[in-house]
Design a protein around this motif. Structure first.
Motif, PDB file in Angstrom:
ATOM      1  N   GLU A  15       0.846  -1.186   0.000  1.00 31.02           N
ATOM      2  CA  GLU A  15       0.000   0.000   0.000  1.00 31.02           C
ATOM      3  C   GLU A  15       0.888   1.245   0.000  1.00 31.02           C
ATOM      4  OE1 GLU A  15      -3.238   2.172   2.873  1.00 31.02           O
ATOM      5  OE2 GLU A  15      -3.329  -0.014   2.701  1.00 31.02           O
ATOM      6  N   VAL A  16       0.606   2.159  -0.922  1.00 28.79           N
ATOM      7  CA  VAL A  16       1.380   3.397  -1.035  1.00 28.79           C
ATOM      8  C   VAL A  16       0.417   4.565  -1.184  1.00 28.79           C
ATOM      9  CG1 VAL A  16       3.367   2.228  -2.063  1.00 28.79           C
ATOM     10  CG2 VAL A  16       1.623   3.166  -3.554  1.00 28.79           C
ATOM     11  N   GLU A  25       6.211   6.371 -10.853  1.00 31.86           N
ATOM     12  CA  GLU A  25       7.108   7.071  -9.939  1.00 31.86           C
ATOM     13  C   GLU A  25       6.778   6.737  -8.489  1.00 31.86           C
ATOM     14  OE1 GLU A  25       8.088  11.117 -12.486  1.00 31.86           O
ATOM     15  OE2 GLU A  25       6.136  10.954 -11.459  1.00 31.86           O
ATOM     16  N   LEU A  26       5.495   6.673  -8.185  1.00 30.16           N
ATOM     17  CA  LEU A  26       5.052   6.337  -6.839  1.00 30.16           C
ATOM     18  C   LEU A  26       5.474   4.920  -6.463  1.00 30.16           C
ATOM     19  CD1 LEU A  26       3.421   7.255  -4.335  1.00 30.16           C
ATOM     20  CD2 LEU A  26       1.384   6.353  -5.488  1.00 30.16           C
ATOM     21  N   ALA A  27       5.278   3.983  -7.383  1.00 27.29           N
ATOM     22  CA  ALA A  27       5.668   2.591  -7.130  1.00 27.29           C
ATOM     23  C   ALA A  27       7.181   2.469  -6.971  1.00 27.29           C
ATOM     24  CB  ALA A  27       5.174   1.697  -8.270  1.00 27.29           C
ATOM     25  N   SER A  28       7.933   3.109  -7.833  1.00 25.89           N
ATOM     26  CA  SER A  28       9.399   3.042  -7.770  1.00 25.89           C
ATOM     27  C   SER A  28       9.926   3.648  -6.475  1.00 25.89           C
ATOM     28  CB  SER A  28      10.022   3.769  -8.965  1.00 25.89           C
ATOM     29  OG  SER A  28       9.710   3.107 -10.163  1.00 25.89           O
ATOM     30  N   LEU A  83       0.308   0.806 -18.748  1.00 24.19           N
ATOM     31  CA  LEU A  83       1.637   1.134 -18.250  1.00 24.19           C
ATOM     32  C   LEU A  83       1.443   2.194 -17.182  1.00 24.19           C
ATOM     33  CD1 LEU A  83       3.674   1.312 -21.573  1.00 24.19           C
ATOM     34  CD2 LEU A  83       3.403  -0.622 -20.007  1.00 24.19           C
ATOM     35  N   CYS A  84       1.940   1.918 -15.982  1.00 24.17           N
ATOM     36  CA  CYS A  84       1.628   2.856 -14.900  1.00 24.17           C
ATOM     37  C   CYS A  84       2.386   4.170 -15.013  1.00 24.17           C
ATOM     38  CB  CYS A  84       1.745   2.201 -13.537  1.00 24.17           C
ATOM     39  SG  CYS A  84       3.351   1.619 -13.035  1.00 24.17           S
ATOM     40  N   CYS A  85       3.352   4.272 -15.921  1.00 21.86           N
ATOM     41  CA  CYS A  85       3.993   5.572 -16.154  1.00 21.86           C
ATOM     42  C   CYS A  85       3.028   6.534 -16.842  1.00 21.86           C
ATOM     43  CB  CYS A  85       5.268   5.427 -16.976  1.00 21.86           C
ATOM     44  SG  CYS A  85       5.039   4.900 -18.694  1.00 21.86           S
ATOM     45  N   GLN A  86       1.950   6.012 -17.388  1.00 20.32           N
ATOM     46  CA  GLN A  86       0.981   6.831 -18.110  1.00 20.32           C
ATOM     47  C   GLN A  86      -0.271   7.141 -17.292  1.00 20.32           C
ATOM     48  OE1 GLN A  86       1.852   8.103 -21.339  1.00 20.32           O
ATOM     49  NE2 GLN A  86       3.701   7.382 -20.289  1.00 20.32           N
ATOM     50  N   ILE A  87      -0.261   6.756 -16.022  1.00 14.87           N
ATOM     51  CA  ILE A  87      -1.393   7.018 -15.135  1.00 14.87           C
ATOM     52  C   ILE A  87      -0.945   8.011 -14.071  1.00 14.87           C
ATOM     53  CG2 ILE A  87      -3.016   6.017 -13.484  1.00 14.87           C
ATOM     54  CD1 ILE A  87      -2.714   3.351 -15.022  1.00 14.87           C
ATOM     55  N   GLU A  88      -1.601   9.147 -14.033  1.00 15.87           N
ATOM     56  CA  GLU A  88      -1.261  10.184 -13.065  1.00 15.87           C
ATOM     57  C   GLU A  88      -1.847   9.863 -11.696  1.00 15.87           C
ATOM     58  OE1 GLU A  88       0.787  12.919 -13.390  1.00 15.87           O
ATOM     59  OE2 GLU A  88       1.275  11.943 -15.293  1.00 15.87           O
ATOM     60  N   VAL A  89      -1.071  10.164 -10.664  1.00 17.39           N
ATOM     61  CA  VAL A  89      -1.557  10.026  -9.295  1.00 17.39           C
ATOM     62  C   VAL A  89      -2.536  11.168  -9.038  1.00 17.39           C
ATOM     63  CG1 VAL A  89      -0.915  10.087  -6.858  1.00 17.39           C
ATOM     64  CG2 VAL A  89       0.551   8.899  -8.506  1.00 17.39           C
ATOM     65  N   SER A  90      -3.751  10.805  -8.702  1.00 10.11           N
ATOM     66  CA  SER A  90      -4.801  11.798  -8.439  1.00 10.11           C
ATOM     67  C   SER A  90      -5.884  11.143  -7.594  1.00 10.11           C
ATOM     68  CB  SER A  90      -5.415  12.301  -9.745  1.00 10.11           C
ATOM     69  OG  SER A  90      -6.172  11.279 -10.362  1.00 10.11           O
ATOM     70  N   ASP A  91      -6.837  11.932  -7.171  1.00  8.26           N
ATOM     71  CA  ASP A  91      -7.962  11.391  -6.410  1.00  8.26           C
ATOM     72  C   ASP A  91      -8.735  10.350  -7.213  1.00  8.26           C
ATOM     73  OD1 ASP A  91      -7.332  12.979  -4.244  1.00  8.26           O
ATOM     74  OD2 ASP A  91      -8.760  14.554  -4.771  1.00  8.26           O
ATOM     75  N   ASN A  92      -8.642  10.416  -8.539  1.00  7.78           N
ATOM     76  CA  ASN A  92      -9.345   9.489  -9.422  1.00  7.78           C
ATOM     77  C   ASN A  92      -8.937   8.029  -9.189  1.00  7.78           C
ATOM     78  OD1 ASN A  92     -11.108   8.895 -11.688  1.00  7.78           O
ATOM     79  ND2 ASN A  92      -9.276   8.576 -12.903  1.00  7.78           N
ATOM     80  N   ILE A  93      -7.692   7.795  -8.756  1.00  7.22           N
ATOM     81  CA  ILE A  93      -7.220   6.415  -8.554  1.00  7.22           C
ATOM     82  C   ILE A  93      -7.234   5.996  -7.089  1.00  7.22           C
ATOM     83  CG2 ILE A  93      -5.826   6.450 -10.657  1.00  7.22           C
ATOM     84  CD1 ILE A  93      -3.340   6.632  -8.732  1.00  7.22           C
ATOM     85  N   ASP A  94      -7.683   6.866  -6.209  1.00  9.79           N
ATOM     86  CA  ASP A  94      -7.724   6.553  -4.777  1.00  9.79           C
ATOM     87  C   ASP A  94      -8.509   5.272  -4.525  1.00  9.79           C
ATOM     88  OD1 ASP A  94      -7.177   7.153  -2.004  1.00  9.79           O
ATOM     89  OD2 ASP A  94      -9.308   7.665  -1.827  1.00  9.79           O
TER      90      ASP A  94
END
Length: 102
Positions: A15-16, A25-28, A83-94
């Protein structure tokens, strides 16, 4: 702030949380096994391949042409691959869970 879970190939749940950048970037930054991001997030290597659930795939959306072309080079691609490099971290993926493909 988005909290997400990555399920690794060994079925470990990691969990991150974050509020900016790409999912890769978050996963790395959090040492998620199987998310290498060799190209640095420019969609040219597919070392950050993940699977989404059908519902989450609908929320995140389909890959663009460049990402789709890169995914075609991976032997383990499914209709719910991204590819998770193409998914932005935002409230949308919470609250989403992503299964690491590699």
């Amino acid at each position: 702030m988005a909290k997400v879970i990555f399920i690794t190939k060994t079925n470990d749940a990691v969990e991150v949380e974050g509020d900016s950048g790409s999912l890769m970037e978050l996963a790395s930054a959090n040492g998620v096994a199987g998310i290498d991001g060799d190209c640095g997030g420019v969609c040219s290597c597919a070392t950050c391949h993940i699977y989404l659930t059908p519902d989450d795939f609908k929320k995140v959306g389909t890959p663009d042409e460049i990402e789709g072309d890169m995914l075609e080079l991976d032997d383990n691609v499914t209709q719910y691959s991204r590819l998770c490099c193409q998914i932005e971290v935002s409230d949308n993926i919470d609250g989403m869970t992503f299964r690491v493909a590699n």
